[in-house]
Design a protein around this motif. Structure first.
Motif, PDB file in Angstrom:
ATOM      1  N   ILE A 118       0.824  -1.205   0.000  1.00  0.00           N
ATOM      2  CA  ILE A 118       0.000   0.000   0.000  1.00  0.00           C
ATOM      3  C   ILE A 118       0.861   1.259   0.000  1.00  0.00           C
ATOM      4  CG2 ILE A 118      -1.860   1.193   1.233  1.00  0.00           C
ATOM      5  CD1 ILE A 118      -2.620  -1.534   2.423  1.00  0.00           C
ATOM      6  N   THR A 119       2.013   1.207   0.640  1.00  0.00           N
ATOM      7  CA  THR A 119       2.862   2.393   0.725  1.00  0.00           C
ATOM      8  C   THR A 119       3.472   2.782  -0.616  1.00  0.00           C
ATOM      9  OG1 THR A 119       4.557   0.861   1.545  1.00  0.00           O
ATOM     10  CG2 THR A 119       3.479   2.275   3.159  1.00  0.00           C
ATOM     11  N   GLU A 120       3.325   1.950  -1.629  1.00  0.00           N
ATOM     12  CA  GLU A 120       3.803   2.302  -2.964  1.00  0.00           C
ATOM     13  C   GLU A 120       2.768   3.073  -3.773  1.00  0.00           C
ATOM     14  OE1 GLU A 120       6.970   1.791  -4.433  1.00  0.00           O
ATOM     15  OE2 GLU A 120       7.293   1.595  -2.275  1.00  0.00           O
ATOM     16  N   GLU A 121       1.562   3.195  -3.231  1.00  0.00           N
ATOM     17  CA  GLU A 121       0.525   3.943  -3.919  1.00  0.00           C
ATOM     18  C   GLU A 121       0.801   5.447  -3.833  1.00  0.00           C
ATOM     19  OE1 GLU A 121      -1.704   2.801  -5.767  1.00  0.00           O
ATOM     20  OE2 GLU A 121      -2.047   0.719  -5.182  1.00  0.00           O
ATOM     21  N   ASN A 122       0.346   6.181  -4.854  1.00  0.00           N
ATOM     22  CA  ASN A 122       0.583   7.628  -4.888  1.00  0.00           C
ATOM     23  C   ASN A 122      -0.075   8.340  -3.710  1.00  0.00           C
ATOM     24  OD1 ASN A 122       2.097   7.532  -7.257  1.00  0.00           O
ATOM     25  ND2 ASN A 122       0.265   7.675  -8.567  1.00  0.00           N
ATOM     26  N   PHE A 123      -1.264   7.857  -3.313  1.00  0.00           N
ATOM     27  CA  PHE A 123      -1.953   8.535  -2.208  1.00  0.00           C
ATOM     28  C   PHE A 123      -1.253   8.332  -0.872  1.00  0.00           C
ATOM     29  CE2 PHE A 123      -4.043   4.367  -2.528  1.00  0.00           C
ATOM     30  CZ  PHE A 123      -3.960   3.917  -1.223  1.00  0.00           C
TER      31      PHE A 123
END
Length: 1006
Positions: A607-612
């Protein structure tokens, strides 16, 4: 990719860090003041960074704004270190030096060993725990499984202090009704499945990877239902140098606790007060006061030595090691020594396109045990029950004995006159080849051969007191057994990255395996002229026991072939996918069901690779995993499991009608029914996990939930002998479930220039339940287990295997106190289950559920402190929520033992009347809380570092195992066997005393 993940948070820094300056006094006159700011790549200041002048203790740490100031001469080097960032060295050539730290992705890029390959931690979609060598338990251990106790959530291990004992081990609960190997994880060593752990010394281990869920284990198919433990050993180095390492220790074991039995004066006082006549059992004119526990127990001395050599270059690497351990048990007559040798050679050829390696490993183990049979024929039992009023030996030097006392044998006589020895020889050869066909495409071929030989040698001397042996004037028994395992595996790996975002991994393989087990022979002879030769020349005996010929060792040949494959896909290290499939065919099962298919699929989202998530300041790492897989259980089978078998059932006499001579011949009878439909036990497991990291990954962890269900359980069911030759049938019927939650926390709460505290905590909860035991064809309402062998209740069990309850469900009478005569009474129930009063003669219908041996919580907590060159490790371990049936206490609370010349617990004097002949009845009175918290290991070490030009490192340490235990359990120790179908019973004849160990060791690298 990791910019945000490893970013320092100001809020955390402001709360836990402060500025500390260390100034050097010896170079003050020539110092140069250096100042600067330390930031990450985004320009965020880093507080708490260690700044140290290389080769000195002169240092400081950055303040809340990332600033530092230090006095140091020009030309010297400053070292900048900080959790979550790579170390940086800067030469001092000016007064202002600003430093940008690079994120350290070592944890996420850590290589994790999986079946038939490896991958980085960040790409893992399954539940896998890795334990490095430095994090393994420290102690006098002879089995690598013991090194993992408390280190892996969900892995329940109960150790023993017996030098020849083995730990009980289970992963995520019991999932079979077959004992032994069928309940334990599958072991893979250096990529070779099914290798004996006796071939590895703990000092040779590099790391251990535990595959915990079925999406990880399904690649091993029919042998992976209980999890897979992959051991990686140390190999050669490529630095062009030869390294020699020696490690060794000496250790002293002392018994941690013994039972408080009556001494001579207590026994006489109780007998006099209760009109018990002891005169037939001792010399009233010359009474002794023997403490039999002191006579049997001793301080055990152990020592271990390991020397290894490794080296090589970019082309060729090599390693070799030799280990010797000699362990003396605290019970006289128990000991173990083992020598283990390992060698490894790997080289590159064909212009580095072909890697070839070969390894040869061997071990020889000598074991000596004391008698631990039931019916009083156990040293561990006799040292408690034997009468303290009698001496160890008679006046003529012979062992004291009183044959009028039933099942009573001098424990020292059993130690010295009844010898049981085992020699184990293991030999393994492994050859591997890897052909690098093109970039990313490798073809692998693994060949392995393993030979195991066992020699069992028993001798009962002419002075033995054991029944059926003492009259034989010396008895020798010797048997041998050989197991041979041959394997061939070939598989192809393809790994490639497309467009810098699409990472693809493919694996496909085939394996062939043959096990030739249990090939052996045994013989028993007796009536010797003397005891000098023991079992070394059995031909000198005057009689042979034809019924004592070992008929259990019959050759069993099993073959298995397998096809397997795996696909891994990663999009930008953000979305991860893995699927595996394996198809196994085994000759162990019925001819109609010899093939099984075991698939798995798992997904992960970083999840930490998502832009948000790029600008958030909470998580450094956050990954969600979900998976489901199916694995099987073919461990513990032989070639006859599904076959019709016959065995010797007796003798008949044949009289020749012509000559009139008579001869004896064996009669044969069925011993097992054939079941052509017998098939695999199948375990399906659903697993959900979340991996997280906070505070620059100074706090990381994992939360897991699993639902594990095993169907087609293999069990023996009663059948009609009108239809079948034998009375039981081995069939697939039942179902067991295990559901649980696991939590792992890794943290670095404190880090300063000289001091660091790292801590790891894992907690696991598992709920085990027997869902069903019957179907339309085979039926059983329940099965009773756990006979504590208590006087007067020889046929009474204390556990019941039944639907709706876990394995290890206690099912006993309910103790209701005493009647007016001081005799024990119990709750009485009618046929409908209603409590109708109390009774002094309870029957089977009065038994009720009374807790389970299955622990509700298992945990391990490790703390590692370092201060300069000092290190201190404190490891806590324990379980909670389980029950123990204290069979030992029940037996020695039997006041009728006094009437027969045996000893009892001291508590009998205050708790039991001499007329209470039911005090020992197997009831909930002896079911106790088995929870405990143990400081399992406390270790202090000092690292001298490099000494001169020839000692690369030198470390000394002192360790204490079993420092203290917090528990309410009244027995000797609450850590008892939790495996098999009878877990949680403290047996009096096999429970080895728990010891406290003091170790002193050294590690030297030349």
């Amino acid at each position: 990719m990791l910019n945000v993940q490893l970013k320092r948070k100001r809020t955390f820094a402001q709360s836990v860090l402060f500025v500390v300056f260390l100034l050097s006094s010896t170079l003050a006159f020539a110092q140069n003041k250096v100042t600067g700011t330390v930031t990450d790549k985004s320009g965020e200041p880093l507080a708490g960074v260690n700044v140290l002048e290389k080769g000195t203790t002169n240092g400081c740490i950055t303040d809340l704004d990332g600033k530092y100031s230090i006095e140091v001469k020009r030309g010297q080097t400053l070292i900048f270190t900080f959790i979550g960032f790579t170390k940086k060295e800067v030469q001092v050539n000016q007064s202002a030096i600003n430093v940008v730290m690079e994120e350290d992705s070592q944890t996420l890029d850590e290589v994790v060993v999986v079946g038939y390959g490896s991958m980085t931690r960040k790409d893992v979609t399954s539940s896998i725990t890795t334990v490095k060598a430095d994090d393994l338990n420290v102690g006098v251990y002879t089995n690598p499984a013991q090194l993992l106790q408390g280190k892996v959530p969900g892995l329940t291990i109960a150790n023993t202090s017996d030098p020849n004992g083995s730990a009980s081990i289970s992963l995520r609960g019991t999932s079979s009704l077959r004992e032994g190997a069928a309940m334990e994880p599958y072991y893979v060593i250096d990529g070779v499945p099914g290798v004996s752990l006796s071939l590895i010394a703990p000092e040779d281990i590099e790391s251990i990877d535990v595959l915990r869920d079925a999406s990880a284990t399904a690649i091993y198919g029919s042998k992976a239902a209980n999890g897979v433990i992959i051991v990686t050993t140390k190999k050669g180095s490529k630095n062009g140098k030869t390294n020699v390492n020696y490690s060794g220790y000496v250790a002293i074991d002392n018994t941690l606790k013994t039972l408080d039995m009556m001494n001579a004066s207590e026994l006489l006082a109780y007998a006099n007060a209760n009109n018990v006549d002891l005169s037939p059992y001792y010399d009233v004119n010359n009474p002794a006061d023997t403490n039999w526990q002191d006579e049997v127990l001793r301080s055990g001395f152990s020592h271990n030595h390991n020397i290894s050599i490794n080296g090589g270059n970019e082309k060729t690497t090599y390693s070799a090691s030799l280990n010797y351990i000699d362990r003396e048990g605290v019970v006289r007559g128990t000991s173990m020594d083992r020598i283990t040798a390992r060698s490894f050679l790997q080289t590159k050829t064909l212009k580095d396109h072909l890697d070839l390696s070969v390894s040869v490993n061997a071990s020889i183990t000598n074991k000596q045990t004391a008698s631990t049979e039931n019916q009083g024929r156990s040293v561990l039992d006799a040292m408690y029950y034997y009468n303290p009023l009698v001496p160890v030996k008679n006046a003529d030097g012979s062992w004291y004995a009183n044959t009028s006392i039933s099942q009573s044998y001098n424990p020292l006589s059993m130690v010295y006159e009844d010898q049981y020895k085992t020699k184990e020889k293991m030999l393994q050869g492994i050859a591997k080849a890897t052909l690098h066909i093109i970039d990313g495409l490798d073809w692998n071929l693994n060949l392995s051969y393993q030979n195991e030989q066992y020699i069992y040698s028993n001798y009962n001397t002419t002075q033995s007191q054991l029944p059926n042996i003492s009259s034989r004037h010396g008895q020798a028994s010797r048997s041998t057994k050989e197991n041979i395992k041959k394997q061939m595996e070939t598989y192809v790996n393809y790994d490639h990255v497309f467009a810098d975002k699409h990472k693809l991994g493919l694996m496909a393989g085939y394996s062939w395996e043959q096990n030739d087990d249990n090939d052996g022979f045994g013989l028993t002879v007796y009536n010797f002229y003397d005891d000098y030769l023991k079992y070394y020349n059995m031909g000198l005996a005057n009689n042979m026991d034809i019924d004592g010929i070992n008929s259990d060792n019959k050759l069993s040949t099993l073959r298995m072939i397998s096809f397997y494959g795996r696909v891994n896909y990663s999009f930008n290290s953000k979305y991860l996918f893995q699927a595996t499939i394996r198809r196994d065919g085994s000759s162990a099962f019925g001819k109609n069901n010899r093939w099984g298919t075991f698939p798995s699929v798992s997904l992960a989202w970083r999840i930490t690779e998502e832009n948000f998530m790029k600008n958030q300041k909470v998580f450094d790492d956050l990954k969600f995993r979900i998976g489901y897989g199916v694995s099987g259980n073919s461990l513990g089978f032989d070639a006859y499991t599904a076959q019709q078998t016959y065995g010797a059932s007796g003798w008949f006499t044949y009289v020749d009608p012509v000559t009139g001579s008579s001869s004896s011949y064996r009669t044969l009878a069925a011993t097992k029914n054939a079941n052509p439909d017998l098939k695999w036990e199948r375990t399906g497991m659903f697993n959900v996990g979340i991996d997280f990291g906070f505070f620059n990954n100074r706090l990381t962890g994992t939360i897991e939930y699993y639902d594990k269900r095993t169907k087609d359980l293999i069990y023996d069911y009663p059948v009609s002998t009108n239809r079948y030759p034998y009375g039981t049938m081995t069939a697939n019927v039942g179902e067991i479930s295990n559901k649980g939650i696991e939590l792992t926390i890794n943290a670095t709460p404190v880090i300063t220039n000289n001091f660091t505290w790292n801590t790891t905590l894992n907690i696991a909860h598992n709920k085990n339940n027997v869902e069903s035991l019957s179907n339309d064809t085979y039926s059983v309402n329940y099965r009773d287990y756990g006979n504590p062998d208590v006087g007067g209740y020889a046929t009474t069990n204390v556990q019941r295997l039944m639907e709706g309850s876990p394995v290890g469900q206690f099912y006993v009478w309910e103790w209701a106190g005493y009647n007016e005569d001081g005799g024990s009474i119990f709750n009485d129930y009618d046929a409908e289950g209603n409590l109708i009063g109390t009774t002094d003669a309870p029957d089977d219908g009065d038994r009720r559920k009374a807790g389970s041996a299955q622990p509700k919580v298992t945990f391990g907590w490790n703390n590692a402190f370092t201060y300069k060159n000092w290190s201190l490790t404190a490891f806590f371990q324990g379980i909670a929520g389980n029950k123990i049936f204290n069979a030992t206490r029940a037996f020695y609370n039997n006041v009728t033992l006094l009437n027969t010349g045996k000893n009892v617990l001291s508590e009998v004097a205050t708790m039991q009347k001499a007329t209470d002949t039911r005090a020992q009845a197997p009831s909930d009175r002896y079911i106790e809380n088995g929870s405990y918290l143990r400081l399992a290991s406390l270790s202090l070490g000092y690292d001298f570092g490099k000494l001169g030009d020839w000692v690369n490192s030198l470390k000394i340490y002192a360790t204490c195992n079993n420092v203290f235990t917090l528990t309410g359990y009244k027995g000797v120790d609450p850590e008892i066997n939790l495996g098999g179908l009878q877990p949680g019973i403290d047996w009096r004849n096999t429970t080895y005393p728990r010891t406290r160990t003091f170790m002193f060791g050294v590690n030297i690298n030349f």
